[in-house]
Structure formats: C-alpha cells, structure tokens
Design a protein around this motif. Structure first.
Motif, PDB file in Angstrom:
ATOM      1  N   PRO A  99      34.755  35.097  33.130  1.00 51.34           N
ATOM      2  CA  PRO A  99      33.609  34.252  32.797  1.00 51.34           C
ATOM      3  C   PRO A  99      32.480  35.018  32.105  1.00 51.34           C
ATOM      4  N   LEU A 116      32.805  34.912  28.372  1.00 54.11           N
ATOM      5  CA  LEU A 116      32.781  33.641  27.621  1.00 54.11           C
ATOM      6  C   LEU A 116      31.648  33.617  26.581  1.00 54.11           C
ATOM      7  N   GLN A 163      31.882  32.495  22.704  1.00 53.87           N
ATOM      8  CA  GLN A 163      31.048  31.420  22.146  1.00 53.87           C
ATOM      9  C   GLN A 163      30.247  31.915  20.941  1.00 53.87           C
ATOM     10  N   ASN A 169      36.338  28.239  21.122  1.00 57.02           N
ATOM     11  CA  ASN A 169      36.168  27.312  22.241  1.00 57.02           C
ATOM     12  C   ASN A 169      37.503  26.884  22.841  1.00 57.02           C
ATOM     13  N   MET A 228      35.034  27.198  32.012  1.00 56.02           N
ATOM     14  CA  MET A 228      35.385  26.930  30.610  1.00 56.02           C
ATOM     15  C   MET A 228      35.148  25.460  30.288  1.00 56.02           C
TER      16      MET A 228
END
Ligand code: GLC
Length: 687
Positions: free
Chosen positions: A128, A131, A135, A140, A184
């Motif tokens: 996580p 992420l 991004q 995505n 997500m």
C-alpha cells in the motif's frame, strides 16, 4: 429451446439456498436462467454424452445411467449459487456498475502494471505504501505476479502452485492481500491475479497423494505406467523449455509412473478430462473472484486440453472449457473479466475471444503478443512491413473484447508470428528470425541490444529472447559506453562509464535508447487495449544478472529482466534530466495523453495506414468525430512522408496538431513531405 426440467432444477436449487429470486437476487436468477442451456450444453459436451436437445434433468436421462455426470453438473450449479451468495455486497455493487458500462475494460482510463510484490515492495504489507508512486505514474491497474504458495527453487516465478488458497509466506498473508485489495479499490484501482489452470506444483497435495499411490488423485494428472503413450505424445508435442526441461513427461520414482509435465518437471499438467479437476479448479477461480479480483489472468490456456496425435495446444476442447468457465463466472461473479494468456500464432490468439456462437463469450481479454513481437521486429530492422502484414489477423478481434498491449512482461519475447507475414514483407523467414535473435542477443555486429536467447531448441534452433525493455533498446550498452559504431553513431568512449545520470542522459547513444523506449511504449499504449507496463521499465531498469548465482533461478534467464526495485534509483525520477526522469516523465505523459482522448479506448476504432514509407508504422484512431494519426518512425534515419497521407482517407485537414509535442504544422501540398526524426512518434489531430 425452453428446457423446463433444467429451469425447474435451477429454481429449486435457488430456493433451497434461500435466494430471493423475485427480489434482491433477481438479476442473478435472470443471468442463471438466461445462460442455463448454454452452460449445460458446454458442460455436457465435455463431461457427458446426453446429446443435443434432451434436457439432462429429464427423467429418461436419469434412467440412462448418467446420474454421475448429472450430479456433477448439479454440483456446478450449486457452486455458482453459493459463490454468488458469498459475494460481498461491495463486490456485487461493483459487478452491477461494470455490467452497466459494458466492456469496461476497453476504456482508455485503465493503465496497468505487472509486478512481483516481493521484488517491487518487499511484501504485501508494504505494497500500500507504494500505491502513491503508481498513481503518480498514472497506473490504476495492477497485475500482481503469482502470490500463492509455491516451493522456493521450484517455483517458476510462482507458476508452480502448491496451494491455490494460501499466500506464500514470502509475500505475507491472505489478510494482507485483502487489505491491499480494499486499499486499491478505495483508490479506484483495478486488480488482476493469475489462476494457474494448466498445472500444479508436484508439491501440491493432489500431486503428493498421487505420488503416494492414491488412484483418485493420480487421475487428476496424466499418469502412465510406462513410456508407451508418453512416447506417442512426445512425438507431436513441441517442447516449451527444451534446455531446462526437455520432453513433456517426467518420471515419478515414488509411484514408478510417468507424469505429463509440459513446462518444468516440477509442474504437473492437470487432467481436465476428469470432471473432478474441473470442479476443483472452478472452486479456486471463484475463490479468487470473491477476493475482489477484477481481471483473472488464465495462465497458459492453450495447453489445457490434450489429445494424441496433436501438438496438444489450442485444441477445440480447450476453447469449450474456457467458454464453460466464462459462463460460470459471468453468472456468479460478472464483474470479473477473463484474460487468456495465449501466446500463440495470431490466428490462434484470436480464437480465444470466442468463435461462432461464442464470439466475445470466451476470454474478454488476450495479450497482443503478436503486435508486441512485431514492434521488436520493426525496431531491429527499421522496417514496419511485417507489422503491417499481421494486422489483418489482429483486426479480427471482436467488439466487446480487448487486448493487453505491452512491450515487455516477465516472460521472453517469442517470434511466433507467421512465416507468411514475414514473406509478405519480402523477407526469408528463417534468415529474418535468425537476424532478430542475433540482434537482440547482442551477437549481431554492433547491435546496441543486450539480451539473451531463451529456450534454444537444439533440434530446431528455435529460440525466444530475454532482456529488459531498456537493455533491448540499447540503454545498457549505451550507459556502459559499449556502443562502438551502432546506429548511435558513437565511438567507444570509456569515460562514459563514469558519467552521472544527468550527464549520461546527454550522451547521444543514451538519448537514442530513450527515444526507442518511448517509441515502443507509445505504440503499445495508443494501439487500443489495456497498456500493461512491466515494473522497472518506467525508470529504465537494465538487465539484472544476479539470477546467475541463485540455483533456483540460474537455469532460467527470464530472471535477467525481473528486477529488484532499488527505490533510490526510482527516486532519480525527480532529478531533472536524469535517465530515470526522462523515461518516467515520458511514460507518465503518454498515460495522461491516452487518458485524455476517448479515441484511445478500444471500440474497434482503428484504421491502419497503408505504408507511405516502410520505416513508419501508422494508424488512425477515431472518436467523438475526431481522427488521430499515430505515426511511429522505427528507423535510425529521418523519414519522409507525403502530406497526401492525411487526405487519402477522405479527410481534408489544413493543419495537424501533434498532441505529443504540442506543435502544429500546416498540411503541405500532396507531393511535399512531413519529416519525422529517427525514432520519433507523433499523434496528429487533424484540424
Ligand atoms: C505462462 C507464464 C510463464 C510460465 C508458464 C508456465 O506462460 O507467463 O511465466 O512459465 O505460463 O506456467
């Protein structure tokens, strides 16, 4: 035909499972009834013999001794109902939204990346935190490489699964996986994982029981007492890993039998003629669906059916099995799309989208492996004619399905397109492939590429190619100052070896390598389909040779292009002018460009251009009344294209606006030229 008995049975099962068929579960019930006949036909065409029109639940069918397959089919119906019942409300809601959108995966808003959790982030728990990086890039959609338990050293990168339900300790826990999925989803991202359908690890409990002599589980695999049938099959089955695992069978000393192992000796092929195998694997598929997976990558579907006297690839029954899976998934968990990883000849790839009555009802997505390989072909030769010759096959892809478009992935590059396509461009196919293999393995004089041959077959001389995007595009040699007189025009300069990243990026050979990387990414991103980046390529990771000292990997040079991310390197994306920054920001801008123009969604809205210059590949993407000419110069020299190109399709533009550079140009007289720089690409909007 209305099959009263079948529909009655479904209603009965739904009611026994306390379904609200006229209320909350009505949409499910409708899907079940609408697809029931097809489901039944598909199932019984593989696992039964009641023949066409008679309902299998009809009394006469029962009395004709088919109760075993009837019961098995009823169990499948029950499994579908239970899977739907267990589906979390949030996932059901997402299903409904996706169903309303239709082919949601054809959108230009989705950009993927394929990555190994451990090599990218360490483990699931740390994912996580990464992420935001994805991004920032614009990604995505994630393809997480296999995470389920797989014996270290005999893992094939996770494609030898010993437990389909247990996350391997190397990566973390199922709970951490679920947390990642939730994060997500909350961030608007999509998730893909694999179902390794064709085989299990020899350490899977089914294989262990088979080794211990349990007949039931021996029937889960193709096991033989002697070499008679294996020899017959070996005679027609191509070898997949001829160097490390020659032949398609392995001897199992524990039970004194031969077992089919098409891939590595530790990957045992599952026997789908056995209905128990189908239902056990369908349960695994549903288990993944109910983890919230958006796209399920069906690994190696070309191999799932075997038949004596054939190559045991792409057989009709393999397609029937996939159609059966598709229908089960469509009824129970309709939001999960299926990607068939069929890396086979172009006319065979197309069949994975379904044929005849099953068009667009088999796999929703397939890899555009042909186009990927043809881009590498064009980059080496500077000639785009083979690419063009292949398009008539690729354009057969049905509406409502899409491609994964890519330049590199965790696997090798196979030159599996047809000889006729090479011949159509005027080349000798043997010599042409030989050149490509030598070029990318770096054996061709002055080749800028640093790759290696993978799975060389000593009998046929067939081989595929390993190497990272950057290394195959020349970055590795350029950074090392090894380019003597390649198309970079550079002389050997040992000082280049010590350059800082910023200075290095100014070295012409490095610049050319970067242009090639961006050109390759641009074509695959603008073509139509879900672009799937391979992690590390966004900042130009070159080959990693450390696999050579790991005995669990050294036999497989695909590991050279599966990097371990060094985040300090990825941080260099923030240093203006560095190699990393140039590649990262070009990739980022490409993603943004694609997202900003609807014409880049995949609605069969592509027209390939007939060549005006053999070095330049081009196609038009159409959307919202606009037309975008995407042109790619694969040559190391400037290319000239007559302005007439923009008129031959009936348009009459006065100006073209390059959406990539932001520059406008007046359309000149028909016989004058637009000039494209070496390895330049352009996205011209007609004005
Ligand atoms: C697929 C995977 C590949 C693996 C093979 C066997 O082709 O992409 O990495 O080796 O299947 O599972």
């Amino acid at each position: 035909m209305f099959q009263y008995e079948l529909h009655k049975k479904i209603k009965e099962l739904c009611l026994t499972h306390l379904m609200d068929i006229a209320g909350a579960d009505h949409a499910f019930y409708l899907r079940m009834i609408a697809n029931a006949n097809t489901l039944q036909d598909l199932y019984f065409s593989i696992y039964g013999n009641t023949g066409g029109n008679l309902s299998v639940f009809h009394a006469s069918a029962k009395s004709s001794g088919e109760s075993k397959s009837l019961q098995a089919f009823e169990n499948i119906l029950t499994l579908i109902i239970e899977t739907y019942k267990q589906r979390k409300p949030a996932f059901r809601k997402r299903d409904t939204l996706k169903e309303q959108q239709g082919a949601w995966f054809a959108s230009n808003q989705i950009t993927g990346m394929s990555l190994y959790v451990d090599r990218f982030a360490g483990n699931l728990k740390s994912m996580p935190e990464r992420l935001p990086y994805l991004q920032e890039l614009g990604v995505n959609f994630l393809h997480l490489m296999p995470l389920f338990e797989s014996p270290e050293g005999e893992s094939d990168g996770g494609y030898a699964v010993s437990d389909f339900r247990k996350i391997d300790e190397r990566f973390g826990t199922l709970n951490e996986f679920k947390i990642l999925q939730e994060k997500m989803q909350a961030a608007g991202m999509y998730l893909m994982i694999d179902i390794v359908l064709n085989h299990t690890s020899h350490q899977h409990e089914w294989a262990k029981k088979a080794k211990a002599g349990d007949k039931k589980y021996q029937d889960f695999f193709y096991m033989y007492d002697n070499r008679e049938i294996p020899d017959q099959l070996d005679a027609t089955m191509p070898e997949i890993f001829p160097e490390s695992s020659p032949g398609s069978f392995s001897f199992v000393p524990e039970c004194n039998k031969w077992v089919m192992t098409v891939f590595h000796h530790y990957q045992w092929d599952l026997n789908y003629t056995n209905p128990d195998v189908f239902s056990a694997m369908l349960e695994n598929i549903f288990f993944y669906a109910n983890l919230g997976v958006d796209i399920l990558r069906i690994d190696a579907p070309a191999f799932i059916w075997k038949q004596l006297g054939t190559t045991c690839q792409n057989l009709p029954k393999a397609h029937t099995l996939l159609q059966l899976i598709k229908h089960c998934v469509h009824i129970a968990t309709p939001g999960m799309a299926l990607l068939g990883e069929a890396i086979v000849a172009p006319k065979e790839i197309i069949k994975y989208f379904g044929t005849d009555a099953f068009v667009a009802k088999e796999c929703d997505i397939a890899y555009n492996a042909t186009q990927m390989a043809l881009q590498w072909d064009a980059l080496a030769t500077g000639d785009t004619r083979v690419m063009l010759a292949a398009q008539h096959e690729l354009l057969q892809k049905p509406l409502g399905t899409t491609w994964i478009t890519y330049t590199r992935c965790h696997d090798d590059i196979g030159l599996g397109y047809d000889d006729s396509m090479i011949a159509a461009a005027g080349f000798n196919s043997y010599e042409h492939r030989k050149f490509l293999k030598e070029f990318y393995s770096g054996n061709y004089p002055n080749s800028p590429a640093a790759g290696a041959l993978f799975s060389v077959n000593p009998k046929t001389q067939d081989a595929r190619i390993s190497g990272s995007l950057a290394s195959l595009c020349g970055l590795e040699k350029a950074l090392a100052g090894d380019l003597v007189s390649s198309d970079s025009g550079l002389k050997n300069d040992s000082e280049l070896k010590n350059e800082t990243p910023i200075n290095a990026a100014n070295n012409p050979a490095v610049q050319i390598a970067i242009s090639k990387i961006v050109l390759m990414q641009a074509q695959s991103m603008l073509l139509g389909g879900i672009p799937m980046l391979f992690y590390g390529d966004e900042v130009g990771y070159t080959n990693d040779y450390s696999y050579l000292v790991d005995p669990g990997k050294s036999y497989d040079n695909r590991w050279m292009h599966r990097p371990v991310i060094r985040w300090e390197k990825n941080e260099l994306r923030k240093v203006a002018g560095s190699v990393e920054q140039r590649i990262f920001s070009a990739t980022q801008q490409l993603i943004q460009l694609r997202k900003s123009i609807t014409a880049f969604s995949d609605q069969k809205n592509i027209t390939w251009l007939t060549p005006h210059n053999i070095h330049v590949a081009g196609f038009i993407r159409h959307g919202e009344g606009k037309h975008y000419y995407c042109l790619f110069n694969f040559n190391n020299k400037a290319a000239y294209i007559t302005w007439y190109l923009f008129k031959e399709h009936g348009f009459a533009p006065t100006e073209v606006h390059d959406c990539w550079t932001g520059k406008k140009q007046k359309v000149g007289p028909d016989h004058e030229y637009l000039v494209m720089e070496p390895y330049q690409f352009a996205v011209f909007e007609l004005r």
